[in-house]
Design a protein around this motif. Structure first.
Motif, short mmCIF file in Angstrom:
data_model
loop_
_atom_site.label_atom_id
_atom_site.label_comp_id
_atom_site.label_asym_id
_atom_site.label_seq_id
_atom_site.Cartn_x
_atom_site.Cartn_y
_atom_site.Cartn_z
N ARG A 1 10.17 -1.95 -0.75
CA ARG A 1 10.28 -2.62 0.73
C ARG A 1 11.33 -1.80 1.31
NH1 ARG A 1 7.31 -7.61 1.21
NH2 ARG A 1 5.62 -7.40 -0.52
N CYS A 2 10.92 -1.80 2.78
CA CYS A 2 11.99 -1.30 3.69
C CYS A 2 12.18 -2.43 4.58
CB CYS A 2 11.65 -0.01 4.31
SG CYS A 2 12.52 0.66 5.64
N GLY A 3 13.06 -3.50 4.23
CA GLY A 3 13.16 -4.94 5.15
C GLY A 3 11.92 -5.52 4.67
N ASP B 1 7.51 -3.25 15.25
CA ASP B 1 8.85 -2.19 15.49
C ASP B 1 9.47 -1.74 14.01
OD1 ASP B 1 8.42 -2.33 18.33
OD2 ASP B 1 10.47 -3.91 18.53
N SER B 2 9.38 -2.80 12.82
CA SER B 2 9.97 -2.42 11.87
C SER B 2 9.45 -1.23 11.12
CB SER B 2 10.11 -3.60 11.03
OG SER B 2 8.84 -3.91 10.59
N VAL B 3 8.10 -0.85 11.40
CA VAL B 3 7.35 0.16 10.98
C VAL B 3 8.13 1.45 11.43
CG1 VAL B 3 5.19 1.33 10.70
CG2 VAL B 3 5.26 -1.25 10.54
N TRP B 4 8.18 1.63 12.72
CA TRP B 4 8.74 2.79 13.19
C TRP B 4 10.08 2.87 12.90
CZ3 TRP B 4 5.10 5.50 14.62
CH2 TRP B 4 4.13 5.24 15.03
N PHE B 5 11.13 1.94 12.95
CA PHE B 5 12.13 1.99 12.42
C PHE B 5 12.59 2.41 10.92
CE2 PHE B 5 12.85 -1.04 15.93
CZ PHE B 5 13.59 -0.21 16.87
N CYS B 6 11.72 1.83 10.19
CA CYS B 6 11.78 2.41 8.76
C CYS B 6 11.24 3.75 8.78
CB CYS B 6 10.78 1.29 7.86
SG CYS B 6 10.74 2.00 6.19
N SER B 7 10.65 4.08 9.17
CA SER B 7 9.76 5.66 9.42
C SER B 7 10.85 6.53 9.75
CB SER B 7 8.53 5.60 10.14
OG SER B 7 7.24 4.83 9.82
N VAL C 1 5.10 3.37 0.37
CA VAL C 1 3.99 3.78 -0.55
C VAL C 1 4.02 5.39 -0.50
CG1 VAL C 1 1.60 3.65 -1.39
CG2 VAL C 1 2.76 1.79 0.02
N GLY C 2 4.50 5.84 -1.39
CA GLY C 2 4.80 7.56 -1.30
C GLY C 2 5.42 7.81 -0.13
N GLU C 3 4.96 8.65 0.74
CA GLU C 3 5.35 9.33 1.88
C GLU C 3 4.99 8.38 3.23
OE1 GLU C 3 1.41 11.16 1.98
OE2 GLU C 3 2.80 10.71 0.38
N LYS C 4 4.04 7.26 2.91
CA LYS C 4 3.44 6.33 3.77
C LYS C 4 4.64 5.30 4.06
CE LYS C 4 -1.17 7.78 2.75
NZ LYS C 4 -0.94 8.98 1.80
N VAL C 5 4.57 4.89 5.26
CA VAL C 5 5.26 3.61 5.61
C VAL C 5 4.12 2.84 6.09
CG1 VAL C 5 7.11 2.77 7.15
CG2 VAL C 5 7.38 5.19 6.13
N CYS C 6 4.20 1.67 5.41
CA CYS C 6 3.04 0.57 5.98
C CYS C 6 3.62 -0.86 6.14
CB CYS C 6 2.11 0.55 4.65
SG CYS C 6 1.46 1.88 3.99
N PRO C 7 3.03 -1.32 7.08
CA PRO C 7 3.37 -2.72 7.23
C PRO C 7 2.53 -3.75 6.06
CG PRO C 7 1.56 -2.22 9.00
CD PRO C 7 1.82 -1.06 8.08
N ILE C 8 3.36 -4.90 5.80
CA ILE C 8 2.82 -5.43 4.68
C ILE C 8 1.44 -6.31 5.31
CG2 ILE C 8 3.05 -7.68 3.15
CD1 ILE C 8 4.66 -5.10 2.35
N ALA C 9 1.49 -6.66 6.60
CA ALA C 9 0.55 -7.33 7.46
C ALA C 9 -0.58 -6.49 7.36
CB ALA C 9 0.62 -7.68 8.74
N ALA C 10 -1.91 -7.09 7.04
CA ALA C 10 -3.36 -6.39 7.16
C ALA C 10 -3.46 -5.94 8.64
CB ALA C 10 -4.28 -7.37 6.55
#
Length: 137
Positions: A44-46, A77-83, A52-61
């Motif tokens: 997790r990132c937060g 927002d957290s997807v962008w900040f983590c990326s 997931v590998g080089e992909k940053v994904c929200p947990i939400a569907a």
């Protein structure tokens, strides 16, 4: 045809119901939902984002950015900040999302990749046109 009886065969994502997320029963078995399945077993990132590998994904569907609304935008927002944090917020790195009709996964994700010379030139041109400063959103 894009009908409800199509089993994992609609559009380039090979999804049963393009308007439903991967958490819906009709889409869960589709291969294009494998990324959604993977987010639950990766680091997790937060609390709401998975790596997931080089992909940053929200947990939400959520199928893609077209599913984000004015009311839900803040929760992503957290997807962008983590990326950005995965790249060290480097101006030589790109945060990339494939648009509707140009992806194989039915789960929103951001890829981080180095910019080539064309990409760096385009980024500088867009920063100048929009008045955007490096390191700011």
């Amino acid at each position: 045809a894009m009908g409800p009886h199509c089993d994992c065969c609609n559009h380039e994502e090979k999804i049963s119901d393009v308007w439903a997320s991967c958490s819906s029963p009709e889409n869960r078995r589709c291969a294009s939902c494998s990324l959604f399945d993977a987010v639950h077993s990766h680091p997790r990132c937060g609390g709401s984002v998975a790596l997931v590998g080089e992909k940053v994904c929200p947990i939400a569907a959520i199928g893609g950015s077209e599913g984000i609304t004015a009311g839900s935008a803040g929760s992503f927002d957290s997807v962008w900040f983590c990326s950005a944090s995965q790249t060290g917020s480097s101006p030589q790195m790109a945060l990339i999302m494939n648009p509707w009709l140009a992806r194989t996964q039915h789960q929103l994700h951001v890829k981080t990749m180095p910019l080539d010379g064309r990409g760096e030139h385009l980024a500088k041109s867009l920063e100048k046109i929009t008045g955007c400063l490096t390191g700011s959103w």
